[in-house]
Design an enzyme around this catalytic site. Structure first.
Site, short mmCIF file in Angstrom:
data_model
loop_
_atom_site.label_atom_id
_atom_site.label_comp_id
_atom_site.label_asym_id
_atom_site.label_seq_id
_atom_site.Cartn_x
_atom_site.Cartn_y
_atom_site.Cartn_z
N GLU A 156 0.83 -1.20 0.00
CA GLU A 156 0.00 0.00 0.00
C GLU A 156 0.87 1.25 0.00
O GLU A 156 0.58 2.22 -0.68
CB GLU A 156 -0.91 0.01 1.23
CG GLU A 156 -1.92 -1.12 1.26
CD GLU A 156 -2.78 -1.03 2.50
OE1 GLU A 156 -2.33 -1.49 3.56
OE2 GLU A 156 -3.88 -0.48 2.40
N TYR A 195 -15.39 26.38 -0.65
CA TYR A 195 -15.35 24.91 -0.80
C TYR A 195 -14.19 24.48 -1.69
O TYR A 195 -13.68 23.38 -1.58
CB TYR A 195 -16.69 24.35 -1.32
CG TYR A 195 -17.32 25.15 -2.43
CD1 TYR A 195 -16.78 25.15 -3.71
CD2 TYR A 195 -18.48 25.89 -2.19
CE1 TYR A 195 -17.37 25.88 -4.72
CE2 TYR A 195 -19.08 26.62 -3.19
CZ TYR A 195 -18.51 26.62 -4.47
OH TYR A 195 -19.09 27.34 -5.46
N VAL A 222 -6.60 4.60 8.02
CA VAL A 222 -7.57 5.47 7.38
C VAL A 222 -8.21 6.38 8.43
O VAL A 222 -8.62 7.51 8.15
CB VAL A 222 -8.59 4.62 6.59
CG1 VAL A 222 -9.48 3.84 7.52
CG2 VAL A 222 -9.40 5.44 5.63
N GLU A 223 -8.23 5.90 9.67
CA GLU A 223 -8.73 6.75 10.76
C GLU A 223 -7.89 8.02 10.88
O GLU A 223 -8.40 9.11 11.14
CB GLU A 223 -8.66 5.99 12.10
CG GLU A 223 -9.71 4.92 12.29
CD GLU A 223 -9.27 3.57 11.75
OE1 GLU A 223 -8.37 3.52 10.88
OE2 GLU A 223 -9.85 2.54 12.16
N ARG A 230 22.13 9.66 41.32
CA ARG A 230 21.85 8.69 40.28
C ARG A 230 22.99 8.65 39.26
O ARG A 230 23.42 9.68 38.77
CB ARG A 230 20.53 9.05 39.58
CG ARG A 230 20.24 8.27 38.31
CD ARG A 230 19.84 6.84 38.62
NE ARG A 230 19.69 6.06 37.42
CZ ARG A 230 18.55 5.92 36.75
NH1 ARG A 230 17.47 6.52 37.18
NH2 ARG A 230 18.49 5.18 35.68
N ARG A 283 20.05 1.45 41.43
CA ARG A 283 20.10 2.90 41.40
C ARG A 283 19.64 3.48 42.71
O ARG A 283 18.77 2.90 43.39
CB ARG A 283 19.31 3.47 40.22
CG ARG A 283 17.82 3.32 40.24
CD ARG A 283 17.24 2.14 39.47
NE ARG A 283 17.91 1.70 38.27
CZ ARG A 283 17.51 2.04 37.03
NH1 ARG A 283 16.48 2.83 36.86
NH2 ARG A 283 18.15 1.57 36.00
N ASP A 343 15.27 6.29 40.87
CA ASP A 343 14.75 6.28 39.51
C ASP A 343 13.40 6.97 39.56
O ASP A 343 12.56 6.65 40.40
CB ASP A 343 14.59 4.82 39.04
CG ASP A 343 14.20 4.73 37.58
OD1 ASP A 343 14.64 5.58 36.80
OD2 ASP A 343 13.47 3.80 37.22
N ASP A 359 10.44 7.72 36.95
CA ASP A 359 9.91 7.55 35.60
C ASP A 359 8.62 8.32 35.46
O ASP A 359 7.81 8.38 36.39
CB ASP A 359 9.65 6.06 35.31
CG ASP A 359 10.94 5.31 35.04
OD1 ASP A 359 11.95 5.96 34.72
OD2 ASP A 359 10.93 4.08 35.17
N1 ATP Z 1 8.21 7.85 30.16
C1 ATP Z 1 9.53 7.93 30.43
N2 ATP Z 1 9.95 8.15 31.68
C2 ATP Z 1 11.28 8.21 31.95
N3 ATP Z 1 12.26 8.11 31.02
C3 ATP Z 1 11.88 7.88 29.75
C4 ATP Z 1 10.51 7.78 29.41
N4 ATP Z 1 10.42 7.57 28.09
C5 ATP Z 1 11.66 7.54 27.62
N5 ATP Z 1 12.55 7.74 28.61
C6 ATP Z 1 13.99 7.78 28.42
O1 ATP Z 1 14.57 6.63 28.97
C7 ATP Z 1 15.89 6.97 29.34
C8 ATP Z 1 16.41 5.97 30.34
O2 ATP Z 1 15.67 6.14 31.52
P1 ATP Z 1 16.08 5.33 32.81
O3 ATP Z 1 17.54 5.46 33.03
O4 ATP Z 1 15.18 5.78 33.92
O5 ATP Z 1 15.76 3.86 32.34
P2 ATP Z 1 15.65 2.64 33.24
O6 ATP Z 1 14.96 3.07 34.48
O7 ATP Z 1 16.97 1.98 33.39
O8 ATP Z 1 14.71 1.69 32.43
P3 ATP Z 1 13.18 1.89 32.15
O9 ATP Z 1 13.07 2.97 31.13
O10 ATP Z 1 12.78 0.55 31.65
O11 ATP Z 1 12.53 2.26 33.45
C9 ATP Z 1 15.79 8.36 29.89
O12 ATP Z 1 16.98 9.07 29.72
C10 ATP Z 1 14.66 8.96 29.10
O13 ATP Z 1 15.13 9.85 28.10
N1 PH2 Z 2 11.38 -4.15 41.43
C1 PH2 Z 2 11.87 -3.24 40.60
N2 PH2 Z 2 12.60 -3.62 39.57
C2 PH2 Z 2 13.09 -2.70 38.72
C3 PH2 Z 2 12.85 -1.34 38.92
C4 PH2 Z 2 12.10 -0.96 40.04
O1 PH2 Z 2 11.84 0.25 40.27
N3 PH2 Z 2 11.61 -1.93 40.85
N4 PH2 Z 2 13.35 -0.44 38.04
C5 PH2 Z 2 13.99 -0.80 36.99
C6 PH2 Z 2 14.41 0.20 35.99
O2 PH2 Z 2 13.65 1.29 36.01
C7 PH2 Z 2 14.35 -2.19 36.72
N5 PH2 Z 2 13.81 -3.09 37.66
#
Ligand code: ATP
Ligand code: PH2
Length: 718
Positions: free
Chosen positions: A35, A67, A86-87, A336, A345, A348, A350
């Site tokens: 496609e 139009y 297509v959405e 960190r 670590r 962390d 996220d």
């Molecule tokens: N939603 C997100 N939150 C945090 N980091 C993110 C996210 N999406 C992408 N990243 C990227 O991931 C990179 C690695 O993050 P980090 O070192 O926390 O990874 P990790 O904790 O080892 O693994 P994971 O990403 O599986 O938790 C960060 O530098 C960031 O740019």
């Molecule tokens: N139990 C647990 N395991 C992990 C964790 C965490 O926060 N808890 N964070 C990780 C990388 O972000 C990898 N593994």
């Protein structure tokens, strides 16, 4: 002509319609490589809902929508940068049409009569209606998307076209927000991020507003509105300020709820997490609303000490990328070091979810791509927000995902009041199981971890692990004698049936959580202590805390995991450190796939009271911007004209059927964005320092429902 599918205008009368049908072009949209390579016919019909009376009165094209222009714009989308679905094509057409200011709603029908379907068929079509409240979730013209970078087909270069402005809905006035969340009034310029961001869904408050280019007819339409008077040439118009195209850089028009996941497994994890909560709350433009219980979790990934994990619900006016940056600064503040993926670590942080934004770039993916399979995120999140829903592909009710996550058996315990003073002062009791390995209070100034101490003075200690030395270079492995006496597990005194709604429930045969040398006191199978009893050393057995709520989405208690040693409290022997983290655990029945459940739409606010925000928000209607424009009234030439009165007949009496009447279009009514209030008041665990995290002053915010990511997942209509 029928108004059966009409859109009411500000005065309740049906808006007029401009219908354009059969715009046809060869496009390269589709999931399959053929496609993309060969292209096929796409046809589009659009219905513009607008008030045409002013244009009719003045007989002026500028007062309506050409139009011909619309047809060209629609054609451009059909022939433009390929997308999978297509959405997405329909959504993009809706966006270009809504870029014309007079248009208040648009119906789009996209036909794909040559779709790769193996059986005889006539046509495939997608029909969408979008309006000023239910804005398209994609920009009118594609950014460079991840999908567009596929190598499985040619890439007709997207035309370097102007970016029409999406006129956002009138924002709902929010109640005053307490400092430090600063209201963000406009799209302030910020450093544009990588333009690879793929937007799969954008809540209306993130509607992409892009700078119009003067040469664009579409942009001119928007800029010229109401386009009555001739604009005298300005001497030197200031160059338009750059506006970020990337939704990850766009500040929300109102505070957004976001979810942060915290983890720590070296240093002094509990102290670090406690400090991190404070540090995160201090980030300008962010406020911590709720703090989850603290979970002790088996490490997922390389062999390493157990983690402590918690989840924060925050409200923020920071753009997603800035929020991530601020969280990473907090990580750095706590020593960190990124030296091993998924390695140990000190901290962390996220970014798990940001409103209902679904977007993907190299540096930030939302929702967090692995959150859906991580019990160490989902369990504490479900505890603090039992109705939470994880958006994006593979998302669903968090409590349900938590119950089936592969690492669910590794959730050892939860501590409810881990932020309170008692949580630390109660920590110093000696721990019987570790008696043969005597502990000494760790001296923060002993120099055991100078690098960490310098960066974060409150991170002096090593975390007692499941017998593994922390392999990280940032915190040297500690001599057992240096280990601090551990993390307390303060028992939640709340009796069953109170607002907390929990009671301790020990899995059969003991808690199965401990490590033989763990300093968190746990009761191995056969131990004399019963849940809740305090032993002579002052330790309280804190079993896994399981909710007693029966109604969904309550936890499904974890099935016992067969342990080769039948001593599940010996984590090392049971192989917690070496298990394959993402393989389903034996004993877990396959869960039925998540079916969207109406009650699981994102909740409006993180609170405990019934949420008034689920009621329709009157501020969205009527939209003053679309009220009759004063410039067009009064129009003396047309009054009085008795023949045209009374006007009330439109919409109130049976409408004459015209010969060219089309069959009633099967437009699906747009469902309301909110969800009905939860039948039961949901217990939540408030931040234990109410003076530090006052959950007040926030306007209830209505989430947009999380639409499915249009460009992810298995194709439904290739
Ligand atoms: N939603 C997100 N939150 C945090 N980091 C993110 C996210 N999406 C992408 N990243 C990227 O991931 C990179 C690695 O993050 P980090 O070192 O926390 O990874 P990790 O904790 O080892 O693994 P994971 O990403 O599986 O938790 C960060 O530098 C960031 O740019
Ligand atoms: N139990 C647990 N395991 C992990 C964790 C965490 O926060 N808890 N964070 C990780 C990388 O972000 C990898 N593994």
């Amino acid at each position: 002509m029928t108004f059966a599918d009409a859109v009411p205008g500000p005065d309740g009368r049906p808006l007029d319609q401009i219908r354009l049908s059969g715009v046809t072009a060869t496009g390269h949209h589709g999931v399959l490589a053929e496609e993309r390579a060969e292209g096929q016919t796409f046809r589009a019909d659009v219905v513009l809902h607008l008030d045409t009376q002013a244009a009719a009165g003045s007989d002026d094209l500028a007062a309506t929508v050409s139009y011909a222009d619309v047809a060209e714009d629609v054609h451009d989308v059909l022939t433009g940068a390929p997308v999978d679905l297509v959405e997405t094509v329909a959504e993009r057409i809706a966006a270009v049409v809504l870029a014309y200011a007079p248009v208040q709603a648009v119906d789009v029908r996209v036909h794909k009569p040559q779709a790769p379907i193996a059986v005889p068929f006539d046509d495939v079509e997608i029909v969408v209606r979008r309006d000023r409240e239910h804005l398209p979730v994609v920009p009118p013209h594609p950014q460079r998307t991840v999908a567009a970078e596929r190598e499985d087909g040619p890439e007709p270069a997207p035309a370097a076209e102007p970016q029409p402005v999406l006129v956002p809905p009138t924002p709902v006035p929010a109640a005053p927000v307490e400092a430090p969340v600063a209201p963000v009034a406009d799209l302030s310029p910020s450093v544009p991020g990588p333009d690879e961001t793929m937007i799969s869904a954008v809540p209306s408050q993130f509607a992409v507003a892009t700078a119009p280019e003067p040469a664009s007819s579409s942009a001119q339409e928007v800029e010229a509105e109401p386009a009555q008077a001739e604009v005298p040439p300005a001497p030197e118009p200031p160059a338009p300020e750059p506006v970020p195209h990337d939704p990850l850089d766009v500040p929300p028009s109102e505070p957004v709820e976001a979810v942060l996941a915290l983890g720590s497994n070296i240093g002094d994890p509990q102290g670090t997490l406690r400090a991190a909560v404070t540090d995160i709350d201090r980030i300008p433009g962010l406020q911590v609303m709720e703090v989850s219980p603290l979970a002790r979790t088996a490490a997922v990934g390389p062999e390493q000490p157990d983690f402590l994990n918690a989840v924060l619900l925050v409200r923020t006016t920071l753009p997603p990328r800035d929020l991530l940056g601020a969280c990473q600064e907090v990580e750095l503040l706590h020593g960190r070091v990124r030296d091993e993926r998924w390695g140990p670590r000190t901290l962390d942080v996220d970014l798990v979810q940001y409103g209902s934004l679904v977007a993907s770039a190299d540096d930030l993916e939302l929702p967090h791509p692995r959150a859906r399979e991580r019990a160490f995120v989902l369990v504490p999140w479900a505890e603090v927000d039992p109705e939470a829903v994880l958006g994006g592909l593979g998302g669903g009710p968090v409590a349900q995902l938590a119950a089936t996550a592969p690492d669910r058996p590794g959730i050892r315990w939860l501590a409810l009041d881990w932020l309170t003073e008692a949580a630390t002062t109660g920590a110093v009791a000696a721990q019987p199981q570790a008696a043969e390995q005597p502990h000494h209070d760790h001296d923060a100034s002993s120099g055991a971890q100078p690098a960490v101490e310098e960066a974060a003075p409150h991170l002096p200690t090593g975390y007692p692990s499941a017998g593994h030395e922390a392999p990280s270079s940032e915190v040297p492995a500690m001599d057992r004698d240096q280990m601090p006496p551990s993390i307390p597990v303060p028992r939640q005194e709340t009796p069953p049936g109170t607002a907390q709604g929990y009671e301790a429930a020990a899995p059969e045969g003991g808690v199965g959580t401990g490590h033989e040398d763990a300093m968190v006191h746990e009761v191995p199978a056969g131990h004399d202590e019963a849940p809740g009893q305090t032993d002579e050393a002052g330790w309280t057995y804190e079993p896994e805390i399981l909710p007693t709520r029966q109604e969904p989405p309550a936890f499904v208690p974890a099935a016992p995991v067969p342990s080769p040693s039948a001593q599940p409290d010996h984590a090392d022997q049971a192989g917690y450190g070496t298990q394959q983290p993402y393989e389903p655990q034996p004993g877990y029945a396959p869960q039925p796939a998540y079916e969207p459940q109406p009650g699981y739409e994102p909740r409006a606010v993180y609170g405990t009271e019934p949420q008034p925000a689920y009621e329709p928000q009157p501020a969205y209607e009527p939209q003053p911007a679309y009220e009759p424009q004063p410039a067009y009234e009064p129009q003396p030439a047309y009054e009085p004209q008795p023949a045209y009165e009374p006007r009330a007949v439109y919409g109130t009496q049976p409408q004459p059927v015209f010969a060219d009447q089309q069959p009633a279009a099967p437009y699906v009514p747009v469902p309301p964005a909110g969800r009905p209030p939860s039948s039961a008041e949901q217990p939540t665990i408030p931040a234990p320092q109410p003076q530090a995290y006052p959950a007040q002053g926030f306007a209830p915010q209505q989430h947009a429902p999380v639409p499915p990511a249009p460009d992810a997942g298995p194709p439904r209509h290739p």
